[in-house]
Design a protein around this motif. Structure first.
Motif, PDB file in Angstrom:
ATOM      1  N   GLU A 184       0.967  -1.205  -0.060  1.00 31.77           N
ATOM      2  CA  GLU A 184       0.023  -0.107  -0.004  1.00 31.77           C
ATOM      3  C   GLU A 184       0.820   1.298   0.098  1.00 31.77           C
ATOM      4  N   LEU A 185       1.911   1.398   0.923  1.00 30.43           N
ATOM      5  CA  LEU A 185       2.677   2.476   0.851  1.00 30.43           C
ATOM      6  C   LEU A 185       3.558   2.454  -0.395  1.00 30.43           C
ATOM      7  N   ALA A 186       3.901   1.515  -1.005  1.00 30.60           N
ATOM      8  CA  ALA A 186       4.811   1.473  -2.282  1.00 30.60           C
ATOM      9  C   ALA A 186       3.821   1.849  -3.448  1.00 30.60           C
ATOM     10  N   ALA A 187       2.514   1.654  -3.662  1.00 30.74           N
ATOM     11  CA  ALA A 187       1.631   2.153  -4.483  1.00 30.74           C
ATOM     12  C   ALA A 187       1.306   3.548  -4.086  1.00 30.74           C
ATOM     13  N   ARG A 188       1.008   4.121  -3.053  1.00 30.43           N
ATOM     14  CA  ARG A 188       0.812   5.351  -2.682  1.00 30.43           C
ATOM     15  C   ARG A 188       1.927   6.360  -3.186  1.00 30.43           C
ATOM     16  N   HIS A 189       3.264   5.882  -3.186  1.00 29.43           N
ATOM     17  CA  HIS A 189       4.394   6.855  -3.379  1.00 29.43           C
ATOM     18  C   HIS A 189       5.101   6.542  -4.685  1.00 29.43           C
ATOM     19  N   GLY A 190       4.591   5.574  -5.313  1.00 32.02           N
ATOM     20  CA  GLY A 190       5.214   5.299  -6.610  1.00 32.02           C
ATOM     21  C   GLY A 190       6.613   4.567  -6.534  1.00 32.02           C
ATOM     22  N   ILE A 191       6.716   3.693  -5.336  1.00 31.87           N
ATOM     23  CA  ILE A 191       7.852   3.053  -5.002  1.00 31.87           C
ATOM     24  C   ILE A 191       8.002   1.428  -5.527  1.00 31.87           C
ATOM     25  N   GLU A 192       8.938   1.307  -6.385  1.00 31.91           N
ATOM     26  CA  GLU A 192       8.832   0.073  -7.066  1.00 31.91           C
ATOM     27  C   GLU A 192       9.276  -1.056  -6.382  1.00 31.91           C
ATOM     28  N   ASP A 193      10.246  -1.047  -5.184  1.00 25.17           N
ATOM     29  CA  ASP A 193      10.709  -2.150  -4.372  1.00 25.17           C
ATOM     30  C   ASP A 193      10.386  -2.320  -3.026  1.00 25.17           C
TER      31      ASP A 193
END
Length: 382
Positions: free
Chosen positions: A58-67
């Motif tokens: 969820e955090l990765a999707a929210r901030h455009g983080i790949e890994d």
């Protein structure tokens, strides 16, 4: 543009998420990286690590983080990730730091660095022996108010500094009729909680970097409110202190007194304030503000309990102008650490500095328990 991979462990926690991920690493990425002294640039690439894959996703999707991953060992074994950053709860930190040292990763960590001074010093020695560069968060030094205070000290404004009085804290609700602002583990000693463990490492680096090394401490801890309610509304009994009252002797015969409390209702301009008195002037500084009173502008009060005193003492102080642009302190320290890492320069806020903070917390707890003043030995890597 060089890209540095950073393992961010514990990023779903409050500090790890808000200050380190969003306001530091992502802010550095969004500004286009950091310019180095030679004119080149470096940027950052985070790898989110935690126990809950759903939260990480969820955090990765929210901030455009790949890994992201729940496998810390695999992350440490991957050469793409150069720096290990730790924002775990205190009880879990030392184990993770040992793994990072063994993997040869550069380390940047929150404090306290361990649960005991012995273990904190051991970690510092292990890192030094392994040739691992380390950095420990010293965020309070980067507050605008304390940067103004540092300028006053460096300019000689105070003359000889005599004393420092600090007031920190606010009312943390018990959790029954209003949710508490802090997690419940903060009030359980068995989970690494307590305001001494939380705040004395901060006071150590503030005092030693602005006024002088701490030589002795006398502290009184208190569990003022034992009945509290956790995040699920369940009652529990607090076993860790929610307030601590400390007196510190510093190099140069400076005396510091700092009260830390989660059971105080605020009646001051900011949540933390330091009052510094010197032979030539005094200052009161907070998170942002700073005001001063020089020797030749000091009024001459006379104590008379029989007459009301209508003198406006606040009006005798002058504000210190903001002659600089202050950025988020966590971000500023991250940038300084990254520049030091790339350029190979020494970094003073390392695991040994972190160990001194743990030592002061340990000494404060011992002082409160035994009712005595405790001297602090010098810590070295030898």
């Amino acid at each position: 543009m060089r890209e540095i991979g950073i393992i961010m462990n514990g990023v779903s926690g409050r500090m790890g998420y808000r200050q380190h991920l969003v306001r530091s690493i992502l802010a550095i990425r969004e500004q286009g990286g950091i310019e180095l002294p030679d004119g080149s640039k470096v940027t950052v690439k985070p790898l989110l690590v935690g126990r809950s894959e759903a939260k990480l996703a969820e955090l990765a999707a929210r901030h455009g983080i790949e890994d992201y991953t729940t496998d810390l060992d695999a992350a440490l074994a991957d050469p793409r990730w150069e720096i290990y950053a730790d924002f775990l709860v205190t009880k879990a930190r030392a184990t993770a730091l040992r793994k990072a040292i063994a993997a040869g990763k550069t380390i940047y960590t929150e404090k306290p660095t361990a649960e005991s001074a012995e273990e904190a010093l051991e970690l510092a020695k292990l890192a030094a022996e392994a040739g691992v560069k380390t950095g420990v968060v010293h965020d309070k030094l980067y507050l605008p108010g304390l940067q103004k205070l540092k300028r006053l000290i460096d300019s000689g404004f105070f003359g000889r500094i005599l004393s420092v009085r600090g007031e920190f804290g606010y009312w943390v609700f018990e959790g029954d009729w209003q949710p508490a602002q802090r997690p419940s583990w903060n009030y359980r000693a068995e989970d690494g909680g307590g305001i001494i463990v939380d705040m004395f490492p901060h006071w150590n680096y503030v005092l030693e970097n602005l006024f002088g090394q701490v030589k002795t401490v006398y502290a009184q801890a208190a569990v003022h409110i034992a009945d509290r309610w956790d995040e699920n509304g369940e009652h529990y009994t607090a076993t860790a202190e929610d307030a601590a009252y400390g007196i510190f002797e510093l190099e140069g015969d400076v005396v510091a007194q700092i009260n830390s409390s989660w059971t105080v209702r605020v009646n001051r301009d900011e949540l933390v304030e330091f009052h510094v008195d010197g032979t030539h002037g005094s200052a009161v500084v907070g998170l942002f503000g700073a005001k001063i009173q020089s020797r030749n502008a000091t009024p001459k009060p006379v104590w008379n309990p029989d007459l009301a005193d209508d003198h406006d003492y606040d009006a005798d102080w002058a504000g210190v102008p903001t002659n600089d642009v202050f950025q988020n302190g966590f971000k500023q320290q991250w940038e300084e650490f990254l520049v030091s890492y790339i350029t190979g320069t020494d970094y003073e806020f390392d695991l040994l500095a972190g160990a001194r903070g743990v030592l002061l917390a340990e000494a404060g707890l011992r002082s409160s328990r035994d009712g005595c003043k405790v001297s602090l030995p010098a810590l070295t890597l030898d």
